[in-house]
Design a protein around this motif. Structure first.
Motif, PDB file in Angstrom:
ATOM      1  N   LEU A  85     124.595 -57.061  32.056  1.00 46.33           N
ATOM      2  CA  LEU A  85     125.001 -56.034  32.040  1.00 46.33           C
ATOM      3  C   LEU A  85     126.468 -56.587  31.672  1.00 46.33           C
ATOM      4  CD1 LEU A  85     124.358 -53.497  34.876  1.00 46.33           C
ATOM      5  CD2 LEU A  85     123.189 -54.133  32.936  1.00 46.33           C
ATOM      6  N   SER A 107     123.381 -58.110  36.589  1.00 49.65           N
ATOM      7  CA  SER A 107     124.479 -57.519  36.450  1.00 49.65           C
ATOM      8  C   SER A 107     125.388 -58.599  35.536  1.00 49.65           C
ATOM      9  CB  SER A 107     125.338 -57.669  37.406  1.00 49.65           C
ATOM     10  OG  SER A 107     125.642 -58.885  38.261  1.00 49.65           O
ATOM     11  N   ALA A 128     127.417 -43.874  34.974  1.00 53.54           N
ATOM     12  CA  ALA A 128     129.050 -45.083  35.330  1.00 53.54           C
ATOM     13  C   ALA A 128     128.208 -46.548  35.649  1.00 53.54           C
ATOM     14  CB  ALA A 128     129.116 -45.031  36.308  1.00 53.54           C
ATOM     15  N   PRO A 129     128.983 -48.162  34.426  1.00 55.80           N
ATOM     16  CA  PRO A 129     128.594 -49.146  34.752  1.00 55.80           C
ATOM     17  C   PRO A 129     128.421 -49.285  36.028  1.00 55.80           C
ATOM     18  CG  PRO A 129     130.688 -48.446  33.653  1.00 55.80           C
ATOM     19  CD  PRO A 129     129.878 -47.437  34.300  1.00 55.80           C
ATOM     20  N   GLY A 130     126.772 -49.817  35.864  1.00 54.98           N
ATOM     21  CA  GLY A 130     126.273 -50.505  37.118  1.00 54.98           C
ATOM     22  C   GLY A 130     124.806 -49.659  37.697  1.00 54.98           C
ATOM     23  N   LYS A 131     124.870 -48.671  36.891  1.00 53.03           N
ATOM     24  CA  LYS A 131     123.865 -47.810  37.887  1.00 53.03           C
ATOM     25  C   LYS A 131     122.612 -47.280  36.685  1.00 53.03           C
ATOM     26  CE  LYS A 131     127.040 -45.324  40.088  1.00 53.03           C
ATOM     27  NZ  LYS A 131     127.949 -46.463  39.849  1.00 53.03           N
ATOM     28  N   ILE A 136     123.092 -48.917  33.319  1.00 54.27           N
ATOM     29  CA  ILE A 136     124.051 -48.312  32.260  1.00 54.27           C
ATOM     30  C   ILE A 136     125.054 -49.426  31.693  1.00 54.27           C
ATOM     31  CG2 ILE A 136     126.361 -47.017  31.456  1.00 54.27           C
ATOM     32  CD1 ILE A 136     123.931 -45.275  33.896  1.00 54.27           C
ATOM     33  N   ALA A 137     125.763 -50.302  31.457  1.00 56.91           N
ATOM     34  CA  ALA A 137     126.856 -51.521  31.158  1.00 56.91           C
ATOM     35  C   ALA A 137     127.606 -50.749  30.641  1.00 56.91           C
ATOM     36  CB  ALA A 137     126.189 -52.314  29.366  1.00 56.91           C
ATOM     37  N   HIS A 164     125.092 -45.922  44.576  1.00 59.22           N
ATOM     38  CA  HIS A 164     126.239 -47.227  44.194  1.00 59.22           C
ATOM     39  C   HIS A 164     124.729 -47.269  42.706  1.00 59.22           C
ATOM     40  CE1 HIS A 164     123.199 -47.751  46.835  1.00 59.22           C
ATOM     41  NE2 HIS A 164     122.374 -49.234  47.212  1.00 59.22           N
ATOM     42  N   LEU A 199     120.482 -54.256  41.084  1.00 52.04           N
ATOM     43  CA  LEU A 199     121.700 -54.813  40.175  1.00 52.04           C
ATOM     44  C   LEU A 199     122.356 -56.348  40.233  1.00 52.04           C
ATOM     45  CD1 LEU A 199     123.975 -53.740  38.636  1.00 52.04           C
ATOM     46  CD2 LEU A 199     124.816 -52.880  40.430  1.00 52.04           C
TER      47      LEU A 199
END
Lengths: 602, 602
Positions: A17, A14, A340-343, A57-58, A334, A10
């Motif tokens: 994203l 990031s 969910a965002p970031g995943k 996922i963003a 995490h 990430l």
């Protein structure tokens, strides 16, 4: 824990994203108009879009602003999307397929990650063999997360294996990027007794901040279970009664409700959830062992989720059990287990929450399966020669090898009372049964009338030439013989039969082809499943494997056995960590006292 | 994540726990006959015992077999036991006490662990100051887990602080045993804009496998929130509406429902849980800032849990929000957050689940508080001289310092229209208000009639001599002046007053005593709270601090202010990361555009 199973960490993507979420940079992919199974809040949200970039996922919401010229838009058309399914405890080897073909079989069923204990291959080939299989898995999008096998050999001192694992090996593997924990600690007697070896392996895992997985098969949920949990073991798939699973969850242990091909505990366990109203965050669904015919006919985690729902578990709750609950067990939530965002963009499309049919699967943002078919290319894997030639017998096997001289007093009497291993259909346990066998010409013989068959286990890793001999009851075969190099957990060469000639033929057939499972009768091979990879697997696709196994099962029927999947039951004859009587290459083991025992009961 | 906050790592004592669980070795302590609040399954189990050894839980059940000669037996007599309470977001400095006295104040209320963002002390003294406070905390049993302050200064370029933190500092602290993550990333505009500094700090935290804590105070829950979550931030305590908290949980972010002394969002947020029926695993209860009088009068997390229950949240659910949910947020649930074998024996006794009164607290198996009283010895902490002499003004302050010359055209007109900061009772936000002030003798003056008071902020860390000047409306004081070195987040010297003489007296009083908060009138000090530790804290116990603060509040009343805790509202005047108009030592800041602005509105 740092997760190496993603396209990019990430922290390396990031910023992208963040830009995509705000519509500053177009997404790589947008899933539009989906019913989102939100495992974080246990809700179903209609009309949701998901924007994906860099394999992650963003954005989750209404994603029109994330769509640019190059964006791939997938219209979900009101289908459900759920996080990719995670199998919290599984042995790839049970599928009889290499990890690559295994991935191709399970990914279309929604499985995007597995927590794999490769202890079968490790018993045969050691960590080198694990790495060879992992390399096969890496050719696929499946996240094949490894737990270092803890019990190799399963019961030290009672069998000979191709390798041995100890605390130092565990410590070494904990620095491997693809190792996320310790494989099932089957040596619960060792843990309870304070054994240095077992505790040392757990310690090295905890010290690395990774997860210790368990195996506590006693129906005791008080002192022993408390002690086992206190040692640092975080999950267990060995519950057979609802009260076992409930006791584990109450003690903060993840209860992995099992529904595999042979061991199907889920129907008995579901009540732990459906009849208690408890918080279910400590419940998971796992397969443990799934055979190729189950994968082809029924599926994988999708099938288990469907079964859970049929048993009265709410669909979203059941999906939590193969997503966020599993990710939290391994402290990888995490990155994995939710949309969910970031995943990681590991996403399963389901037609609806009643049929739960998987129609499309994304891993790291790529569509990897559609309508039951894997979309990734996978040429047959070329395993090295040391993997495919693992059957190393230290002796020639002839019919004479199987002659069993009766002791003098029995020979004189013309009969002997012996301890036989009684196998039970669909059970992992065996029973000790006493049988009076005829001793003709001074020899103990298989006795079809009493369903007593000779059983031999030959060491096949280091050419020691050692073997153990005994008798098995319960298969009901009338003629011929069977052999298998799938013979848990040491995977020595196991031969069971009605006559010495067929037993020799069965054994030699496998010795020649590099291992597998065979049924012979009257000097002819009726069915052969070649398993050249460590004597446990082949590189064929699931459908081919399934057909071969079906043919094997039919051959068992031809010689009189009506048990379902009898080769599975047979393969556990040497598994000396389970009750009650077992046979290894070193001899008969009383698994209640963990001592060698005599064949003769007098 | 490896947890260093326990008596011994599990891997060094698991053999003992295993032996104790089985009754082979006596427990150090047994809690007998308790109602167990089981946060794993969300059940309450009657008649339960807990056996403890090595500071950890060895056994949960009926523990007669764990009792030996030397075992301390605590009869719970049917009282409830719950896991020790964890505060997932808190600034110790707000208590105006050093960490040692803070621990003594909160532990009797059931708090056994805090996730502490020491950004106040860090703004003044840097990481050295954080370490000095952490050393104070280590004298107590409280698990004071640190998140490295991320926003020091809070708004770079707009204020001068005693220290600055960047990605390299974050990377360095991630190897500290007592650092578990990154402190609240208040720079959400930086995250959303792709700022290297903000993303760099997050990256260093993620790379270390630790937790990034958040601060997203916008009422926007779509693109901005998605982007913020996608950056890797895992939790946020800044929700003020139920829909904000719900949106965060749906996006897999831990929603930390806040109920501190001044910012009390919980009543507005509870509906996110009570009216939705969602899975609540992503909900937490936190205090953020708690002042000494709240700690003395109401309590800490016990008070927040009681408030949650009053608001309709189920008691066990509320307790999950300060135990297992928090531990899972920080991925420390293998050691903290539940009463289960292997976990740290951090246990809270409660009279019942209605009153939720804490009667006894154990940390690492030791009874550390009973009936509201801490049992651990704590001599006053001797902070080094550089900690207690942190007020370094680069100039002498006299009444003349506060003279504000009106610009020529205003002087000619005899009046000026200025931008005033309007403070709002109980709110963190301010409003920009235009006021027409008289300009007498060419000078702008405080105007009691219009409730417009002069406000000055003097840099006090590096003797630069810089200051900013403006006007504040909303306190309603009629005479005198107030000063404070608690002035978020740079903690420069803030002076507000009705006349220049009293302002100078207030400022110099604090300069002399090393910082604090003071109210003066007519040339006399009405109340002084000395805060020599970084100008933010004292080493006195909570009760003494509470009395001093009460005296200060009364003094505010004497000069006309009826606002509750007005010193708190005043202390936020310089906090340029929150809307709308703020004053720092560099000048007036428009916090909607993040630009300096003119005092004169014409």
């Amino acid at each position: 824990m740092i997760n190496t199973f993603c396209k990019k960490p990430l922290w390396e993507c990031s910023k992208t994203l963040v830009a995509v979420a705000q519509g500053k940079v177009p997404a790589d992919t947008v899933i539009a108009n989906a019913r989102l199974v939100n495992v974080c809040t246990a809700e179903v949200q209609d009309g949701m879009d998901v924007a994906i970039a860099e394999g992650r996922i963003a954005y989750v919401g209404k994603a029109d602003h994330c769509i640019g010229e190059g964006t791939q838009v997938i219209n979900a058309a009101g289908q459900c999307i759920a996080p990719g399914f995670l199998d919290g405890h599984i042995h790839v080897e049970s599928s009889m397929m290499g990890a690559g073909e295994y991935a191709r079989a399970v990914v279309p069923h929604g499985t995007t990650g597995i927590y794999w204990d490769p202890h079968e291959v490790c018993n045969v080939l050691g960590l080198k063999g694990v790495e060879a299989m992992a390399a096969d898995a890496r050719r696929t999008p499946l996240k094949a997360m490894i737990t270092t096998p803890s019990c190799v050999p399963a019961v030290p001192g009672f069998e000979d294996t191709g390798a041995a694992i100890g605390p130092k090996d565990v410590a070494r593997t904990m620095s491997w990027g693809n190792v996320v924990g310790l494989g099932e600690m089957m040596n619960f007697p060792g843990i309870l007794a304070g054994d240095d070896h077992a505790h040392g392996e757990v310690a090295e895992t905890l010290r690395a901040g990774k997860t210790v997985t368990g195996h506590y098969s006693l129906p005791e949920t008080d002192r022993g279970l408390n002690a086992y949990v206190a040692s640092g073991v975080r999950c267990c798939h060995e519950s057979t009664r609802a009260e076992d699973a409930l006791a584990k969850m109450r003690l903060g242990m993840y209860a992995q409700l099992r529904f595999g091909s042979a061991w199907q505990d889920l129907p008995a366990l579901a009540a732990a959830v459906t009849e208690t109203g408890i918080d279910t965050r400590f419940a998971m669904l796992v397969s443990d062992d799934t055979h190729p015919h189950t994968l082809v006919a029924d599926g994988h985690l999708d099938h288990i989720v469907r079964t859970a729902v049929d048993l009265g578990i709410d669909a979203v709750t059941a999906i939590q059990m193969v997503t966020i609950n599993c990710a939290q067990c391994f402290q990888m939530d995490h990155d994995l287990g939710s949309i969910a965002p970031g995943k990681c963009a590991d996403i399963v499309f389901l037609d609806d929450l009643e049929h739960l049919r998987v129609t499309r699967v994304l891993i790291d943002g790529e569509v990897v399966a559609e309508e039951g078919r894997a979309l990734f290319d996978l040429p047959p894997y070329e395993y090295p020669e040391w993997v495919t030639h693992s059957v190393r017998l230290g002796r020639a096997i002839t019919p004479e090898t199987f002659r069993m001289a009766a002791p003098a007093h029995a020979a004189a009497k013309g009969a002997a009372r012996i301890r036989a291993i009684e196998v039970l259909a669909g059970k992992t346990s065996t029973r000790e049964t006493l049988i009076d066998l005829p001793a003709l010409d001074g020899l103990l013989q298989s006795d079809i009338e009493q369903d007593a068959l000779k059983a031999f286990v030959f060491e096949r890793h280091r050419e020691t030439g050692t073997f153990g001999a005994g008798f098995v009851k319960g298969f009901g075969i009338k003629r011929g013989a069977m052999a298998s190099t799938v013979a848990h957990d040491a995977h020595n060469l196991l031969v069971v039969g009605a006559n010495d000639e067929d037993m020799a033929l069965a054994a030699n057939t496998l010795a020649t082809c590099g291992g597998g499972m065979v049924v012979v009768a009257d000097g002819k091979v009726l069915a052969l499943v070649e398993l050249p990879v460590a004597g446990l697997m082949d590189v064929l696709p699931a459908k081919d494997m399934s057909e071969k196994v079906h043919a094997l099962e039919r051959a068992w029927g031809q010689i009189g056995c009506t048990m379902p999947s009898p080769f599975m039951t047979m393969a556990l004859i040497p598994l000396a960590c389970l009750p009650e009587l077992r046979l290894t290459n070193r001899g008969l083991v009383d698994c209640t006292t963990f001592e060698f025992t005599d064949l003769l009961a007098e």
